[in-house]
Design a protein around this motif. Structure first.
Motif, PDB file in Angstrom:
ATOM      1  N   ARG A 180       0.846  -1.193   0.000  1.00  0.00           N
ATOM      2  CA  ARG A 180       0.000   0.000   0.000  1.00  0.00           C
ATOM      3  C   ARG A 180       0.883   1.246   0.000  1.00  0.00           C
ATOM      4  O   ARG A 180       1.893   1.299   0.677  1.00  0.00           O
ATOM      5  CB  ARG A 180      -0.903  -0.007   1.230  1.00  0.00           C
ATOM      6  CG  ARG A 180      -1.830   1.190   1.290  1.00  0.00           C
ATOM      7  CD  ARG A 180      -3.038   0.878   2.150  1.00  0.00           C
ATOM      8  NE  ARG A 180      -3.803   2.059   2.458  1.00  0.00           N
ATOM      9  CZ  ARG A 180      -4.637   2.653   1.621  1.00  0.00           C
ATOM     10  NH1 ARG A 180      -4.775   2.189   0.410  1.00  0.00           N
ATOM     11  NH2 ARG A 180      -5.308   3.715   1.989  1.00  0.00           N
ATOM     12  N   ASP A 182       2.127   4.413   1.203  1.00  0.00           N
ATOM     13  CA  ASP A 182       2.078   5.147   2.464  1.00  0.00           C
ATOM     14  C   ASP A 182       2.230   6.635   2.158  1.00  0.00           C
ATOM     15  O   ASP A 182       3.281   7.070   1.680  1.00  0.00           O
ATOM     16  CB  ASP A 182       3.194   4.667   3.397  1.00  0.00           C
ATOM     17  CG  ASP A 182       3.212   5.419   4.709  1.00  0.00           C
ATOM     18  OD1 ASP A 182       2.123   5.741   5.239  1.00  0.00           O
ATOM     19  OD2 ASP A 182       4.322   5.698   5.206  1.00  0.00           O
ATOM     20  N   THR A 185       5.184   8.524   3.816  1.00  0.00           N
ATOM     21  CA  THR A 185       6.474   8.241   3.182  1.00  0.00           C
ATOM     22  C   THR A 185       6.578   8.958   1.835  1.00  0.00           C
ATOM     23  O   THR A 185       7.624   9.527   1.511  1.00  0.00           O
ATOM     24  CB  THR A 185       6.649   6.720   2.984  1.00  0.00           C
ATOM     25  OG1 THR A 185       6.511   6.074   4.240  1.00  0.00           O
ATOM     26  CG2 THR A 185       7.982   6.394   2.361  1.00  0.00           C
TER      27      THR A 185
END
Length: 194
Positions: A180, A182, A185
């Motif tokens: 997934r 993020d 990030t």
């Protein structure tokens, strides 16, 4: 080299290669699924799947104050991402004409990973299989052929609206999701390049 906003929203692979040559080119946001991105992507691009981009566009806007080129397989999802970001107020957006298909056809550099079927091919397989099975079963069970008609209507709507409900559903499968994205990030890596 800033992108001229007065020009059309598209950018050819050759033009993008020229912009990237000196290392100070636009940011590249690839809006394909993580699975598609892992298979092949332009070096230095960021994977921001279309659903994630739509959901978190306000967060992304504060870190996309420079020129941005949107990339997908053929240009359709990138055009949807362009509309979403334009509505949110982001200027300096371009779409890579022909997407990754045109980029690869031009012999431009790519990073490759494990080969996977792209989303469009998966849609063709699922839609075709449903129509085929409904046609065969419809010979023996009256009314089943209408399933194929419904799929045909859905594909017609997908073409006219430039959206694809089946593609959106297939993008949720584990095969297409991969890790997934993020958002924290992603935002941190966008901030680092600023």
């Amino acid at each position: 080299m800033p992108i001229d906003a007065s020009r059309a929203a598209g950018l050819t692979p050759a033009s993008l290669q020229q912009l990237l040559k000196d290392g100070s080119g636009p940011r590249l946001l690839d809006v394909r699924t993580p699975g598609e991105f892992r298979t092949v992507h332009i070096p230095g691009s960021y994977n921001v799947p279309l659903d994630t981009l739509r959901e978190h566009r306000a967060e992304l806007l504060t870190h996309l104050d420079e020129d941005v080129v949107l990339v997908c397989r053929s240009g359709a999802r990138a055009a949807q991402a362009e509309r979403a970001l334009t509505e949110a107020g982001l200027p300096n957006l371009r779409v890579l004409d022909g997407g990754m298909m045109a980029w690869e056809a031009a012999g431009a550099p790519v990073n490759r990973g494990e080969a996977r079927w792209d989303l469009e091919r998966q849609v063709r397989l699922v839609a075709g299989s449903i129509v085929l099975v409904a046609g065969v079963v419809g010979v023996f069970v009256p009314g089943v052929h209408l399933i194929g008609t419904a799929i045909g209507a859905g594909l017609t709507f997908a073409a006219l609206s430039n959206t694809c409900a089946m593609g959106m559903m297939l993008s949720k499968l584990p095969y297409n999701r991969g890790p997934r994205t993020d958002v924290r990030t992603l935002v941190a890596s966008l901030r680092e390049r600023s």
